[in-house]
Motif scaffolding. Structure first.
Motif, mmCIF file in Angstrom:
data_model
loop_
_atom_site.group_PDB
_atom_site.id
_atom_site.type_symbol
_atom_site.label_atom_id
_atom_site.label_comp_id
_atom_site.label_asym_id
_atom_site.label_seq_id
_atom_site.Cartn_x
_atom_site.Cartn_y
_atom_site.Cartn_z
ATOM 1 N N GLU A 11 0.840 -1.193 0.000
ATOM 2 C CA GLU A 11 0.000 0.000 0.000
ATOM 3 C C GLU A 11 0.881 1.251 0.000
ATOM 4 O OE1 GLU A 11 -2.116 2.773 -0.421
ATOM 5 O OE2 GLU A 11 -3.338 0.935 -0.358
ATOM 6 N N PRO A 12 0.916 2.014 -1.093
ATOM 7 C CA PRO A 12 1.792 3.190 -1.158
ATOM 8 C C PRO A 12 1.542 4.196 -0.038
ATOM 9 C CG PRO A 12 0.921 2.670 -3.340
ATOM 10 C CD PRO A 12 0.199 1.790 -2.370
ATOM 11 N N ASP A 13 0.285 4.401 0.347
ATOM 12 C CA ASP A 13 -0.001 5.391 1.381
ATOM 13 C C ASP A 13 0.560 4.974 2.737
ATOM 14 O OD1 ASP A 13 -1.291 6.957 -0.477
ATOM 15 O OD2 ASP A 13 -3.310 6.299 0.083
ATOM 16 N N MET A 14 0.616 3.676 3.004
ATOM 17 C CA MET A 14 1.252 3.212 4.236
ATOM 18 C C MET A 14 2.720 3.619 4.262
ATOM 19 S SD MET A 14 -0.511 1.508 6.585
ATOM 20 C CE MET A 14 -2.098 0.684 6.798
ATOM 21 N N LEU A 15 3.393 3.444 3.143
ATOM 22 C CA LEU A 15 4.822 3.757 3.086
ATOM 23 C C LEU A 15 5.068 5.257 3.124
ATOM 24 C CD1 LEU A 15 6.012 1.110 0.488
ATOM 25 C CD2 LEU A 15 6.029 0.971 2.978
ATOM 26 N N VAL A 16 4.187 6.032 2.535
ATOM 27 C CA VAL A 16 4.312 7.490 2.634
ATOM 28 C C VAL A 16 4.263 7.909 4.092
ATOM 29 C CG1 VAL A 16 3.157 9.683 2.150
ATOM 30 C CG2 VAL A 16 3.429 7.994 0.329
ATOM 31 N N ARG A 17 3.324 7.329 4.839
ATOM 32 C CA ARG A 17 3.207 7.666 6.265
ATOM 33 C C ARG A 17 4.413 7.159 7.044
ATOM 34 N NH1 ARG A 17 3.439 9.694 10.139
ATOM 35 N NH2 ARG A 17 1.904 10.353 11.694
ATOM 36 N N ALA A 18 4.899 5.969 6.705
ATOM 37 C CA ALA A 18 6.068 5.417 7.393
ATOM 38 C C ALA A 18 7.298 6.296 7.181
ATOM 39 C CB ALA A 18 6.340 3.998 6.891
#
Length: 264
Positions: free
Chosen positions: A73-80
């Motif tokens: 999930e790209p948005d998970m990695l953006v937040r990470a």
């Protein structure tokens, strides 16, 4: 949570922020168990599959040479990546368990592959078979189950929460996210069948969440398609609070199960 490339569990949009803010972290003792199971050292590389926003990725980093957090999930990695205290030896990569072989081919033999509360989204038979040759001797796979869901606990407040959410969803809320004994047994059997030596430890502790933290945990578990619209959230929160408040203060008994499979 995470998923293979073929599935979209709905963890984009606003969900990663709720996930980062409200998902349980892991006690230091859990990391101690993983490190001891595979004799991890600063020479080792670890891949954390289904890393979400890094709840397990970051605590591992001080104990090993490098940790690669992988999530589809790209948005998970953006937040990470947005977390200020990211250790220098942590990297983030878009990918899934289906691509493990290709990802690990870029790295030296791995000390461990960890999966924190995400295996129920993966093809575990394929994962365990693919992982085996990618691990150094004595390395292994750690499946870390971070307690049962908020709505599946043996407490009055949890039962009230489950009843309310089931009515709101229009169906019984029975998902255990792989934490039930039968699911755990199947994982052990599959690890053993793939040629791993099995270990099992449980780290338990009591937490005392606030109503806001329980409500935030509910938001973190909802796919973005089911999140109440921003304008509807005050009412949604108020209804949840009305269900929970009679049972305050809240106690949550968390059992973190660390199932390890060591390469023979």
């Amino acid at each position: 949570m995470t998923a293979t490339a073929e599935r979209d569990p709905g963890f984009g949009g606003e969900v990663p922020d709720f996930y980062h803010r409200f998902r349980r972290g892991y006690p230091d003792r859990v990391v101690d168990v993983v490190v001891a199971a595979f004799d991890l050292t600063p020479l080792d590389a670890v891949v954390d599959l289904g890393c979400g926003t890094g709840q397990l990725t970051r605590p591992l980093a001080p104990r090993v040479g490098s940790v690669l957090g992988v999530d589809p999930e790209p948005d998970m990695l953006v937040r990470a990546r947005a977390v200020e205290e990211n250790p220098a030896n942590v990297g983030w990569l878009l990918g899934s368990d289906a691509e493990l072989s290709g990802l690990a081919a870029l790295l030296r033999p791995l000390g461990a592959i960890t999966v924190g509360q995400a295996l129920h989204w993966m093809d575990r038979t394929r994962l365990f078979a693919t992982a085996h040759p990618l691990l150094r001797p004595g390395g292994g796979v750690a499946v870390v189950t971070n307690g049962v869901p908020l709505w599946q606990q043996d407490s009055d407040w949890s039962r009230a929460l489950r009843g309310h959410l089931s009515a709101w969803l229009g169906k019984p809320l029975i998902d255990t996210c792989g934490t039930d004994p039968d699911s755990q047994r199947r994982v052990r059997d599959d690890l053993r069948a793939a040629g791993y030596a099995i270990g099992l430890q449980v780290v338990g502790y009591a937490a005392h969440p606030t109503a806001d933290e329980i409500i935030g945990g509910v938001y973190s578990a909802l796919p973005h398609q089911l999140l109440p619209a921003p304008a509807d959230r005050p009412d949604f929160d108020a209804r949840l609070r009305a269900v929970l408040d009679p049972f305050a203060p809240f106690t949550e008994y968390v059992e973190v199960t660390i199932l390890t499979g060591a390469r023979r």
